[in-house]
Design an enzyme around this catalytic site. Structure first.
Site, short mmCIF file in Angstrom:
data_model
loop_
_atom_site.label_atom_id
_atom_site.label_comp_id
_atom_site.label_asym_id
_atom_site.label_seq_id
_atom_site.Cartn_x
_atom_site.Cartn_y
_atom_site.Cartn_z
N LYS A 123 38.12 35.76 40.56
CA LYS A 123 39.48 35.06 40.38
C LYS A 123 39.96 36.25 39.64
CE LYS A 123 41.61 30.71 39.39
NZ LYS A 123 41.30 29.52 38.71
N GLU A 144 37.98 12.85 42.50
CA GLU A 144 38.57 11.86 41.89
C GLU A 144 37.80 10.23 42.30
OE1 GLU A 144 41.42 14.96 42.32
OE2 GLU A 144 40.09 14.07 43.82
N ARG A 147 43.85 9.40 46.00
CA ARG A 147 42.65 9.55 46.59
C ARG A 147 41.75 8.41 45.87
NH1 ARG A 147 40.60 15.55 47.14
NH2 ARG A 147 41.88 16.11 48.74
#
Length: 623
Positions: free
Chosen positions: A247, A352, A380
């Site tokens: 990253k 979630e 969600r």
């Protein structure tokens, strides 16, 4: 913006495929330079896109978009994809109103198959696209680019189960493994991927599910990536290409950014030479105080910081308080608590649904869990909130960050449905603080409630100066009440920080001979009986919320007034029942009529209509 070298020649994937292999490293560097210069000016997701430069080049050289379907998960890593599909010249407008979206957007390009910006969805899309290709007998390849963080989501595991169960239905899963989502990827999958990277794994999870596996491949080595992707395509079967990336690759501040501050960056000032101005040398612009005398909302602590500080205090005072995050430790304010009480904070990955069901288990065992999620991600976990928490009357507190209008992230991140969703849940209590002081108080009240679930919603940005109450109506706060009522008198019921705009609107109304009482109900899942009685003494009630109108606070007020047989005209102001675009929060609120001027105009028009059946009023101007 100056462009040199390979970039001007690469305007689409076909041009990229014609580019000699020897030119690709220079292209990668030019793309990386453009990312840094553009994203640091406009704001956006920097670290994730720096890490996929070579991977994106390889994907577009091997597969022929849009004939071949390429789905990006999560969509915020698709900036390079946009640059290579004809949108390089638009990056100066990234995440600006009417500009280039920070996520794939079908209106922008046929190369954007899916407008996904919530994680863990790409594999399910790919499964469906592959099924369609099989039924339609087309030769279309289907590619899903998914990060290791997104792979922790339950939906991704459901998709893997289906993809691996159909060996004759090709899907190429490009696993972008950088060991992080916002923060380091957690759980058994993260451990297994680390073992695969190190060559110490005893087995292979993907092969056990029936998928072929290629890798690990250096995600910054274009020839190696192209070779692996060509091999994957030739297999004509479900396959995982395990690409190991870093990253922020190629930009030292982002590569060494352990706190993930450069995952997503705000617009930053530059010197005339184009260099970034260092954070410590930035000067905040002075606050503006409106002419009405209501103090500005531009100052004060950040909403998330208030939650972070208060949760640490609560945890020190109550040993039963624990917290859960779905891979959003820092963005939702749990990092401080994790440092203070590491054994009482749980990161479940981008999951979630599991976060909320796990919270139900914690509450059943006598703990008081705080589930910290972005408002829009609560969508969600609605089933778990309803059937696992509320059905059992469990004391779980939901901290809903980024509620209401969030700004440049656009439709997927505006938290404009949480009020409607929570209003459907029996027994839930929902708080909407107007300022930082109220956030501290309401968070404590929520955690103190043990008879069922609670939620506290607040927006992105700064909380502004405290807004004191001048009186109380039961549990509601009166923020302004005229000493004498005019013949035309309005009750303004406001949700959260829009109290500031309502106070300014009351002052504007006063100048036109209309008096207004401004009330903050604080808890918006119910209306205090004293507020209901007070409503009947007014000529008009106006509700103001930055939530979609359908099912929102205004609808609750309408039902409550009907039940209480209070006959008073009602004007409901909120967000259009549609997907709200990207843009500055203040500008979007202005578009929706949720400013002092818009509220005052709506109140005056409502008074003139004067009809008791005005349960919902939306003028042509879009208020």
């Amino acid at each position: 913006m100056t462009t040199i070298g390979a970039l001007p020649e690469v305007i689409d994937p076909a041009g990229l495929r014609r580019l000699p292999a020897a030119e690709l490293p220079r292209l990668a560097q030019e793309l990386r330079d453009l990312l840094i210069s553009s994203v640091t000016r406009t704001g956006g997701h920097l670290g994730p896109n720096l890490g996929v430069v070579e991977l994106t080049i390889a994907v577009h050289r091997v597969f022929e978009s849009p004939r071949d379907a390429i789905v990006w998960d999560t969509g915020h890593q698709a900036y390079v994809h946009k640059m290579l599909t004809g949108r390089r010249h638009r990056f100066g407008s990234l995440r600006q109103e009417h500009g280039l979206s920070g996520y794939p957007n079908r209106a922008e390009s046929p190369h954007d198959i899916v407008e996904n910006s919530h994680a863990s969805t790409a594999l399910s899309y790919a499964d469906g696209l592959a099924k369609a290709a099989q039924v339609q007998r087309t030769a279309r390849a289907v590619v899903a680019v998914i990060g290791d963080g997104a792979m922790t989501g339950g939906l991704a595991w459901e998709a893997l189960n289906n993809i691996g169960g159909a060996p004759d239905r090709p899907v190429v899963i490009v696993l972008n493994d950088n060991g992080r989502s916002y923060s380091p990827t957690v759980g058994a999958l993260a451990r297994h991927l680390a073992e695969l990277r190190a060559g110490t794994a005893r087995g292979n999870f993907f092969r056990d599910l029936g998928l072929a596996y290629l890798g690990p491949v250096d995600g910054h080595d274009i020839p190696a990536l192209e070779h692996a992707l060509e091999s994957a395509r030739s297999l004509a079967a479900p396959v995982v290409v395990h690409c190991v990336t870093r990253k922020g690759h190629g930009y030292e501040p982002a590569e060494t950014d352990e706190a993930d501050c450069l995952h997503a960056v705000p617009p930053a000032p530059h010197t005339p030479t184009g260099h970034l101005v260092h954070e410590s040398s930035r000067v905040e612009s002075p606050e503006r105080t409106p002419a009405t005398g209501v103090r500005s909302a531009s100052g004060g602590p950040k909403w998330t910081d208030v939650v972070a500080q208060e949760l640490v205090q609560l945890a020190h005072q109550r040993q039963d308080v624990v917290a859960i995050t779905a891979a959003m430790m820092r963005p939702t304010g749990l990092f401080d608590l994790a440092c203070a009480c590491p054994e009482r904070v749980f990161d479940v990955g981008i999951a979630e649904q599991h976060a909320v069901a796990s919270a139900a288990g914690l509450a059943t065992a006598g703990m008081h869990p705080v589930v910290a999620v972005y408002s829009t991600f609560l969508n969600r976990a609605f089933d778990q909130m309803l059937m696992d928490v509320a059905l059992h009357r469990l004391p779980v507190t939901f901290v809903l960050d980024r509620s209401g209008v969030t700004g440049p992230d656009g439709p997927s991140h505006h938290g404009m449905w949480d009020v409607a969703l929570t209003n459907l849940v029996p027994g839930v209590r929902v708080a909407a603080p107007r300022d930082g002081d109220q956030l501290r108080l309401l968070l404590r009240e929520a955690v103190a409630h043990e008879q069922g679930p609670t939620a506290v919603r607040y927006p992105k940005g700064r909380a502004g100066d405290p807004i004191p109450a001048v009186a109380h109506l039961g549990g509601a706060d009166v923020l302004a009440r005229p000493p004498h009522q005019s013949p035309r008198h309005v009750l303004l019921l406001t949700v959260g920080p829009l109290a500031r705009e309502a106070l300014e609107a009351a002052e504007l109304l006063r100048k036109t001979g209309v008096t207004a009482t401004v009330v903050d109900p604080r808890w918006i899942s119910e209306l205090d009986e004293e507020v209901v009685r007070s409503a009947g003494a007014h000529d008009l009630v106006v509700t103001v919320e930055d939530n979609a109108i359908s099912g929102g606070f205004g609808d609750l007020v309408a039902r409550t007034l009907r039940t209480g047989r209070v006959a008073v005209p009602l004007v409901t102001l909120g967000l259009d029942d549609d997907f709200l675009g990207m843009g500055d929060r203040d500008a979007l609120l202005d578009q929706q009529g949720l400013t002092a001027d818009g509220i005052a105009e709506a109140a005056r028009a409502g008074l003139e209509r004067g009809r008791s059946d005005a349960a919902l009023w939306r003028p042509a101007s879009g208020l």
